[in-house]
Design a protein around this motif. Structure first.
Motif, PDB file in Angstrom:
ATOM      1  N   UNK A  66       0.687  -1.127   0.219  1.00 31.31           N
ATOM      2  CA  UNK A  66      -0.280   0.057  -0.135  1.00 31.31           C
ATOM      3  C   UNK A  66       0.804   1.223  -0.002  1.00 31.31           C
ATOM      4  N   UNK A  67       0.535   2.141  -0.942  1.00 34.52           N
ATOM      5  CA  UNK A  67       1.482   3.401  -1.128  1.00 34.52           C
ATOM      6  C   UNK A  67       1.557   4.166  -0.140  1.00 34.52           C
ATOM      7  N   UNK A  83      -1.703   3.672  -5.849  1.00 32.65           N
ATOM      8  CA  UNK A  83      -1.906   3.416  -4.436  1.00 32.65           C
ATOM      9  C   UNK A  83      -1.143   1.954  -4.151  1.00 32.65           C
ATOM     10  N   UNK A  84      -0.329   1.567  -5.097  1.00 27.39           N
ATOM     11  CA  UNK A  84       0.119   0.324  -5.116  1.00 27.39           C
ATOM     12  C   UNK A  84       1.887   0.417  -5.420  1.00 27.39           C
ATOM     13  N   UNK A  85       2.656   0.285  -4.295  1.00 29.27           N
ATOM     14  CA  UNK A  85       4.125   0.490  -4.563  1.00 29.27           C
ATOM     15  C   UNK A  85       4.487  -0.679  -5.740  1.00 29.27           C
ATOM     16  N   UNK A 119      -6.584  -4.785  -5.458  1.00 28.67           N
ATOM     17  CA  UNK A 119      -5.535  -4.256  -6.344  1.00 28.67           C
ATOM     18  C   UNK A 119      -5.074  -5.423  -7.265  1.00 28.67           C
ATOM     19  N   UNK A 138      -2.713  -2.947   7.751  1.00 31.18           N
ATOM     20  CA  UNK A 138      -1.722  -2.555   6.673  1.00 31.18           C
ATOM     21  C   UNK A 138      -0.847  -1.325   6.995  1.00 31.18           C
ATOM     22  N   UNK A 190      -2.935  12.560  -2.129  1.00 29.05           N
ATOM     23  CA  UNK A 190      -2.085  12.334  -3.593  1.00 29.05           C
ATOM     24  C   UNK A 190      -2.041  13.667  -4.388  1.00 29.05           C
ATOM     25  N   UNK A 231       6.537   7.804  -4.151  1.00 25.18           N
ATOM     26  CA  UNK A 231       6.039   7.758  -5.406  1.00 25.18           C
ATOM     27  C   UNK A 231       5.970   6.287  -5.930  1.00 25.18           C
ATOM     28  N   UNK A 232       4.640   6.075  -6.363  1.00 26.08           N
ATOM     29  CA  UNK A 232       4.297   4.642  -6.673  1.00 26.08           C
ATOM     30  C   UNK A 232       4.080   4.778  -8.301  1.00 26.08           C
ATOM     31  N   UNK A 266       2.432  10.553  -2.898  1.00 26.86           N
ATOM     32  CA  UNK A 266       1.489  10.279  -1.866  1.00 26.86           C
ATOM     33  C   UNK A 266       1.949  10.546  -0.386  1.00 26.86           C
ATOM     34  N   UNK A 298       0.413  -4.931   2.628  1.00 22.30           N
ATOM     35  CA  UNK A 298      -0.983  -5.285   1.956  1.00 22.30           C
ATOM     36  C   UNK A 298      -0.639  -4.701   0.387  1.00 22.30           C
ATOM     37  N   UNK A 299      -1.852  -4.806  -0.199  1.00 21.96           N
ATOM     38  CA  UNK A 299      -1.750  -4.553  -1.776  1.00 21.96           C
ATOM     39  C   UNK A 299      -0.509  -5.193  -2.398  1.00 21.96           C
TER      40      UNK A 299
END
Lengths: 410, 410
Positions: free
Chosen positions: A225-226, A274-276, B87, B192, B214, B263-264, B285, B380-381
């Motif tokens: 999760x970012x 939102x996702x690394x 995700x 998370x 964001x 930054x993702x 983010x 997570x993600x």
């Protein structure tokens, strides 16, 4: 020897006309290989060749040739050319200058009713840029037998469309022979560097091409999760890639002006704010005039990658494919270019190309020579690519004299 | 008050079963909102609701609700839930735990034949993740009237398919009422983060959500040949972006453990190894528990962008949208969670979420509370998202007690 005059106004008009096909707002072109725009540019070029009485043929990889016969049927052709496809975005001159310059030479020869011993040809090579189909220099590689036709036909763009299908769609799948004998090949091109412009020199007599490398670097991270993932648990493949990119840019600047290095493309998985990302792949490129310099750049990039691995704790892989070797062009043709420029009162400089050109594929096939003319600030592959009409005409006049001198001598 | 027992084996089995729908090789899930996999997961969830006698309804944005009636028809429902979309890639627990935990509570209530005053509902919100359709929290935003239905229906994915068309395609375009009155909303979720795990605590009593931002950063370069352009003429948007990414990662680490920044995602134009990109856009983010900390992160990012502009000579734009304000959940529901955990002998910690949740959309609509349980390393993600069965069951038992206490008290 007397030389028929180049119609500089018509040459410039042809360049500007062609630039309207795939025109971009700031003045450049989007004319990817085998696109609709490329097809229309080919149609116009075909008409211009027929207009001056050339015999037009198309081979199975879509290379277009316009030919004027010589007086001695036993001699192979002297060929001039380059490519009409562009980058996305691309400029007005990278490619078209060599094709339309060659056309202008043939127009001058035809208008003067000048007989030549060799047939004289102008060629438009398919997919020089490699912006749509990889590898670039595709048409000249197939023509010279360095890439087999079936492999080239099967090459697909990112949308899954093949070279074969697209050639057929735009009606440039021909049957003219490949790998036929060529006496010599001349390619006129903008420098894509600023050595001529900075030195105030009109004609670059291209001794060959420099060492040239593309290599992939892959950073392995871990999704997360970012926002919620604690900073000390993050393994952000993009953050590691960014460290490598900054370092390679710095290496390129350190090797300036002899060498260069940089990163122009990067892909992320996933690419979602939102996702690394767990994966980042980039392509780095480098050039250097000598083998030792290229080896030094490779070493520094490897060290930068290892340093980024240590700092980030992420695994980073670096491909080490062989570089493209430096290529030497033909010294005897270079001498003809030198003399032609001298006769026309142009200053010359011997230099090596840092970019890829169809001439690199032609060099093992027949004596080959490139002629460079200045472009603004060394910018190409850009809407802001610029050159002067005066330089376009000067380069074409030099090429015409060199071609006719070769015809007389060879 | 006595409490019906949670069937922990069935809860875990349900989680593992659901994870097979969209299963990825390393154990996670690819179940983007309104994909085929999401449709199949919804079908399974609908069957499990019907299996225990719940009345299933679907509203026009595809939120699925299973309802067990209460004894007092004048009372609005107590609702539990979360989301089944993931995700790409996502894990097995982010989302499903809250939905299947809610289902497990209703299964326990139904099996015990326990009468409640309020109707009790379990909900699966549509497109919480925002991985396919932006914004996330879509279903709960429409349900609570914070986003209008027409806008939500018209939202398209990168392939141009709309929420409306995809809801219809997977047969989850319903007509149940939106914006209806809800007594209270409970959402069970993995943390998370790693605060619970590090402290060895089972239950996170979530006081609310942190400040969350964001923002887009755009680097303007100039196209050019990636090998031939002299280093001192290059304006590489990716090289400038890389400087900014490295700096933001560093800012995030400086604010650890309170805040985060990173930054993702990044997009380049063009993204071609032979052409220096003229444009790079990234999304950064940040999170922080207090307003001043968030303002400080913004300042540091702005300074980093200005420093990168100075170093590279490129123009870099930074958007400054308002951050999502911190959200407070309901103190009286928090007290019920606290007591339930205490009665069950679980350690608790009050904390704030750094991620977005449907509970943020529900908070203005009705008293809302989240319950966190630990996940491994705060991940997570990710395919590597992990939690223990023991924690899943503990969180569910706490939620059941809190819900029944609310039903008795409210």
């Amino acid at each position: 020897m007397s030389f028929p005059p180049i119609d500089g106004d018509r040459l410039w008009s042809d360049l500007m006309t062609l630039a309207r096909i795939g025109e971009l707002p700031a003045g450049g072109c989007d004319r990817l290989a085998l696109s609709d725009a490329d097809g229309m540019a080919r149609n116009v070029f075909r008409y211009w060749m027929e207009e001056i009485g050339l015999k037009v043929s198309v081979d199975p990889i879509g290379n277009m040739v316009g030919r004027r016969e010589g007086t001695d049927p036993s001699l192979p052709p002297i060929m001039m050319g380059s490519h009409l496809d562009t980058q996305q975005p691309g400029g007005k001159y990278d490619g078209p200058l060599g094709v339309l310059g060659g056309l202008a030479c043939l127009r001058a020869i035809a208008a003067a009713g000048r007989a030549t011993r060799h047939p004289i040809e102008v060629v438009n090579w398919t997919n020089e840029e490699g912006a749509r189909f990889q590898p670039g220099l595709l048409g000249s590689a197939v023509f010279t037998g360095q890439l087999d036709l079936e492999t080239a036909h099967a090459t697909k763009d990112v949308g899954g469309r093949s070279v074969f299908d697209e050639l057929r769609r735009i009606r440039y799948l021909g049957d003219a022979p490949l790998q036929r004998k060529v006496d010599s090949y001349f390619e006129l091109h903008i420098e894509q560097g600023d050595r001529l412009e900075k030195a105030g020199i009109t004609i670059g007599n291209v001794a060959g091409c420099e060492y040239n490398l593309f290599a992939e670097i892959t950073c392995h991270g871990r999704n997360g999760h970012s926002q919620a993932t604690p900073m000390d648990q993050r393994a952000n493949a993009l953050a590691a890639a960014a460290e490598v990119i900054v370092a390679i840019e710095e290496i390129g600047r350190r090797h300036f002006p002899a060498g260069s290095a940089g990163v122009a493309s990067l892909r992320l998985w996933p690419n979602n704010r939102i996702n690394i990302p767990h994966l980042a792949r980039m392509s780095y490129s480098a050039t250097h005039p000598d083998r030792a310099g290229m080896a030094q750049i490779r070493r520094e990039v490897t060290e930068a990658v290892e340093a980024a691995e240590t700092r980030t704790g992420l695994r980073i892989e670096i491909e080490q494919p062989p570089e493209r070797e430096a290529v030497d062009f033909d010294a005897s043709l270079g001498a003809l270019v030198e003399r032609a420029a001298e006769e026309l009162g142009h200053s010359t400089m011997s230099l090596r190309s840092r970019a890829g050109h169809d001439a690199i594929r032609m060099a093992p096939h027949c004596p080959t020579q490139m002629i460079f003319v200045p472009c603004k600030d060394g910018i190409s592959h850009s809407e802001f690519e610029e050159m002067t009409k005066q330089h376009a005409v000067a380069g074409t006049e030099v090429m015409l004299r060199a071609v006719l001198a070769r015809d007389g001598a060879a």
